[in-house]
Scaffold this motif. Structure first.
Motif, PDB file in Angstrom:
ATOM      1  N   LEU A  87      47.541  20.630  68.192  1.00  0.00           N
ATOM      2  CA  LEU A  87      48.792  20.827  68.925  1.00  0.00           C
ATOM      3  C   LEU A  87      48.736  20.216  70.312  1.00  0.00           C
ATOM      4  CD1 LEU A  87      49.161  24.581  68.015  1.00  0.00           C
ATOM      5  CD2 LEU A  87      50.572  22.756  67.132  1.00  0.00           C
ATOM      6  N   LYS A  88      49.728  19.400  70.615  1.00  0.00           N
ATOM      7  CA  LYS A  88      49.906  18.888  71.967  1.00  0.00           C
ATOM      8  C   LYS A  88      50.932  19.806  72.622  1.00  0.00           C
ATOM      9  CE  LYS A  88      50.151  14.458  72.571  1.00  0.00           C
ATOM     10  NZ  LYS A  88      50.646  13.064  72.641  1.00  0.00           N
ATOM     11  N   VAL A  89      50.608  20.305  73.806  1.00  0.00           N
ATOM     12  CA  VAL A  89      51.509  21.245  74.478  1.00  0.00           C
ATOM     13  C   VAL A  89      51.859  20.723  75.862  1.00  0.00           C
ATOM     14  CG1 VAL A  89      50.601  23.222  73.204  1.00  0.00           C
ATOM     15  CG2 VAL A  89      49.619  22.652  75.403  1.00  0.00           C
ATOM     16  N   GLY A  90      52.964  21.254  76.406  1.00  0.00           N
ATOM     17  CA  GLY A  90      53.405  20.860  77.734  1.00  0.00           C
ATOM     18  C   GLY A  90      52.454  21.335  78.813  1.00  0.00           C
ATOM     19  N   GLN A  91      52.539  20.664  79.953  1.00  0.00           N
ATOM     20  CA  GLN A  91      51.710  21.011  81.111  1.00  0.00           C
ATOM     21  C   GLN A  91      51.902  22.485  81.460  1.00  0.00           C
ATOM     22  OE1 GLN A  91      49.653  18.800  82.640  1.00  0.00           O
ATOM     23  NE2 GLN A  91      48.899  20.386  84.014  1.00  0.00           N
ATOM     24  N   GLY A  92      50.797  23.209  81.583  1.00  0.00           N
ATOM     25  CA  GLY A  92      50.840  24.612  81.968  1.00  0.00           C
ATOM     26  C   GLY A  92      51.293  25.556  80.865  1.00  0.00           C
ATOM     27  N   MET A  93      51.314  25.090  79.616  1.00  0.00           N
ATOM     28  CA  MET A  93      51.833  25.899  78.507  1.00  0.00           C
ATOM     29  C   MET A  93      50.761  26.360  77.516  1.00  0.00           C
ATOM     30  SD  MET A  93      55.026  26.259  79.126  1.00  0.00           S
ATOM     31  CE  MET A  93      55.727  26.824  77.603  1.00  0.00           C
ATOM     32  N   ILE A  94      49.516  26.017  77.732  1.00  0.00           N
ATOM     33  CA  ILE A  94      48.463  26.363  76.772  1.00  0.00           C
ATOM     34  C   ILE A  94      48.420  27.865  76.521  1.00  0.00           C
ATOM     35  CG2 ILE A  94      45.964  26.434  76.368  1.00  0.00           C
ATOM     36  CD1 ILE A  94      45.774  23.689  77.687  1.00  0.00           C
ATOM     37  N   GLU A  95      48.382  28.652  77.574  1.00  0.00           N
ATOM     38  CA  GLU A  95      48.273  30.111  77.429  1.00  0.00           C
ATOM     39  C   GLU A  95      49.482  30.685  76.681  1.00  0.00           C
ATOM     40  OE1 GLU A  95      46.160  33.638  77.839  1.00  0.00           O
ATOM     41  OE2 GLU A  95      45.519  31.681  78.519  1.00  0.00           O
ATOM     42  N   LYS A  96      50.672  30.231  77.032  1.00  0.00           N
ATOM     43  CA  LYS A  96      51.892  30.729  76.388  1.00  0.00           C
ATOM     44  C   LYS A  96      51.918  30.373  74.900  1.00  0.00           C
ATOM     45  CE  LYS A  96      56.903  30.522  76.694  1.00  0.00           C
ATOM     46  NZ  LYS A  96      57.445  31.761  77.150  1.00  0.00           N
ATOM     47  N   VAL A  97      51.575  29.143  74.573  1.00  0.00           N
ATOM     48  CA  VAL A  97      51.549  28.710  73.171  1.00  0.00           C
ATOM     49  C   VAL A  97      50.470  29.476  72.410  1.00  0.00           C
ATOM     50  CG1 VAL A  97      51.119  26.763  71.616  1.00  0.00           C
ATOM     51  CG2 VAL A  97      52.553  26.444  73.654  1.00  0.00           C
ATOM     52  N   LYS A  98      49.295  29.619  73.020  1.00  0.00           N
ATOM     53  CA  LYS A  98      48.198  30.367  72.386  1.00  0.00           C
ATOM     54  C   LYS A  98      48.635  31.798  72.071  1.00  0.00           C
ATOM     55  CE  LYS A  98      45.071  32.189  74.929  1.00  0.00           C
ATOM     56  NZ  LYS A  98      44.993  33.628  74.810  1.00  0.00           N
ATOM     57  N   ASN A  99      49.300  32.430  72.996  1.00  0.00           N
ATOM     58  CA  ASN A  99      49.777  33.799  72.778  1.00  0.00           C
ATOM     59  C   ASN A  99      50.801  33.865  71.658  1.00  0.00           C
ATOM     60  OD1 ASN A  99      48.068  34.767  74.764  1.00  0.00           O
ATOM     61  ND2 ASN A  99      49.634  34.739  76.348  1.00  0.00           N
ATOM     62  N   SER A 100      51.693  32.898  71.596  1.00  0.00           N
ATOM     63  CA  SER A 100      52.688  32.850  70.510  1.00  0.00           C
ATOM     64  C   SER A 100      52.010  32.658  69.159  1.00  0.00           C
ATOM     65  CB  SER A 100      53.691  31.712  70.745  1.00  0.00           C
ATOM     66  OG  SER A 100      54.453  31.948  71.905  1.00  0.00           O
ATOM     67  N   LEU A 101      51.042  31.755  69.094  1.00  0.00           N
ATOM     68  CA  LEU A 101      50.324  31.495  67.846  1.00  0.00           C
ATOM     69  C   LEU A 101      49.535  32.721  67.391  1.00  0.00           C
ATOM     70  CD1 LEU A 101      49.013  27.923  68.677  1.00  0.00           C
ATOM     71  CD2 LEU A 101      50.730  28.490  66.930  1.00  0.00           C
ATOM     72  N   SER A 102      49.011  33.465  68.348  1.00  0.00           N
ATOM     73  CA  SER A 102      48.222  34.663  68.020  1.00  0.00           C
ATOM     74  C   SER A 102      49.035  35.707  67.274  1.00  0.00           C
ATOM     75  CB  SER A 102      47.659  35.297  69.307  1.00  0.00           C
ATOM     76  OG  SER A 102      46.756  34.425  69.914  1.00  0.00           O
ATOM     77  N   SER A 114      39.183  19.516  73.742  1.00  0.00           N
ATOM     78  CA  SER A 114      39.388  18.451  74.714  1.00  0.00           C
ATOM     79  C   SER A 114      40.252  17.369  74.076  1.00  0.00           C
ATOM     80  CB  SER A 114      38.036  17.871  75.141  1.00  0.00           C
ATOM     81  OG  SER A 114      37.387  17.295  74.024  1.00  0.00           O
ATOM     82  N   GLY A 115      40.771  16.499  74.884  1.00  0.00           N
ATOM     83  CA  GLY A 115      41.522  15.361  74.365  1.00  0.00           C
ATOM     84  C   GLY A 115      43.018  15.568  74.341  1.00  0.00           C
ATOM     85  N   GLU A 116      43.657  14.741  73.562  1.00  0.00           N
ATOM     86  CA  GLU A 116      45.120  14.678  73.509  1.00  0.00           C
ATOM     87  C   GLU A 116      45.762  15.959  72.975  1.00  0.00           C
ATOM     88  OE1 GLU A 116      48.450  11.736  71.444  1.00  0.00           O
ATOM     89  OE2 GLU A 116      46.305  11.257  71.300  1.00  0.00           O
ATOM     90  N   TYR A 117      45.075  16.645  72.077  1.00  0.00           N
ATOM     91  CA  TYR A 117      45.590  17.876  71.479  1.00  0.00           C
ATOM     92  C   TYR A 117      44.735  19.053  71.970  1.00  0.00           C
ATOM     93  CZ  TYR A 117      47.984  14.717  68.251  1.00  0.00           C
ATOM     94  OH  TYR A 117      48.759  13.738  67.694  1.00  0.00           O
ATOM     95  N   PRO A 118      45.194  19.768  72.995  1.00  0.00           N
ATOM     96  CA  PRO A 118      44.338  20.808  73.576  1.00  0.00           C
ATOM     97  C   PRO A 118      44.186  22.085  72.743  1.00  0.00           C
ATOM     98  CG  PRO A 118      46.422  20.720  74.719  1.00  0.00           C
ATOM     99  CD  PRO A 118      46.412  19.573  73.758  1.00  0.00           C
ATOM    100  N   LEU A 119      45.019  22.265  71.736  1.00  0.00           N
ATOM    101  CA  LEU A 119      44.869  23.435  70.866  1.00  0.00           C
ATOM    102  C   LEU A 119      44.678  22.982  69.425  1.00  0.00           C
ATOM    103  CD1 LEU A 119      47.596  25.913  72.195  1.00  0.00           C
ATOM    104  CD2 LEU A 119      45.121  26.089  72.472  1.00  0.00           C
ATOM    105  N   LEU A 120      43.813  23.691  68.715  1.00  0.00           N
ATOM    106  CA  LEU A 120      43.596  23.441  67.300  1.00  0.00           C
ATOM    107  C   LEU A 120      43.685  24.782  66.591  1.00  0.00           C
ATOM    108  CD1 LEU A 120      41.170  21.123  65.586  1.00  0.00           C
ATOM    109  CD2 LEU A 120      41.025  23.524  64.982  1.00  0.00           C
TER     110      LEU A 120
END
Length: 163
Positions: A87-102, A114-120
């Motif tokens: 998953l590629k996410v917007g700047q500053g959105m990793i935590e919010k997306v992670k919480n939604s996925l959880s 690391s890299g272009e897709y910060p969440l797997l």
């Protein structure tokens, strides 16, 4: 300090202080292969007393080196299709997306990379149509910019043996 925080702090201190040795490694290896193996069998194999194994096991659990859980075979539950999704996410959105996925039942694994897709993430579902439906769920999560879906065709190794 609250009880939860106090327990966490004590647990972290224990983890750092507790050093596993070859006997602990042997116990961990045997339990990794079969979590229900009797202590007497471990003791016999490692040539120590059953009491020693019980005490070491208790220490490993208390120091959060090992955790006792039941591992479910997803195929036995009818979850025969799986995918790994980057998953590629917007700047500053990793935590919010992670919480939604959880909160999504199909998601069984989330990691930051690391890299272009910060969440797997990894999902297990009943069939290919459920993978498609899951992709539609991803489109509704605020902060997800794009994704790369890798369909799992067959698993050749899935182990919990780390030593």
């Amino acid at each position: 300090m609250g009880k939860k925080l106090e327990k966490y702090v004590r647990g972290v201190g224990k983890q750092v202080d507790y050093q596993i040795d070859e006997l602990d490694r042997g116990i961990i290896k045997m339990l990794s292969r079969d979590g229900r193996i009797p202590f007497s069998e471990i003791a016999n194999e490692l040539e120590v007393t059953e009491k020693t194994i019980r005490l070491r096991y208790k220490n490993l659990v208390q120091n959060e080196i090992i955790e006792v859980v039941g591992v479910v075979n997803p195929i036995a539950l009818g979850l025969k299709a799986g995918a790994i999704i980057q998953l590629k996410v917007g700047q500053g959105m990793i935590e919010k997306v992670k919480n939604s996925l959880s909160q999504i039942r199909e998601v069984r694994y989330i990691t930051i990379t690391s890299g272009e897709y910060p969440l797997l993430i990894q999902i297990n579902v009943q069939n290919q149509e459920d993978i498609r439906d899951f992709i539609f769920k991803l489109d509704k999560i605020e902060g997800v910019i794009s994704y790369n879906t890798i369909i799992q065709l067959e698993n050749y190794k899935n182990t919990f043996e780390y030593l």
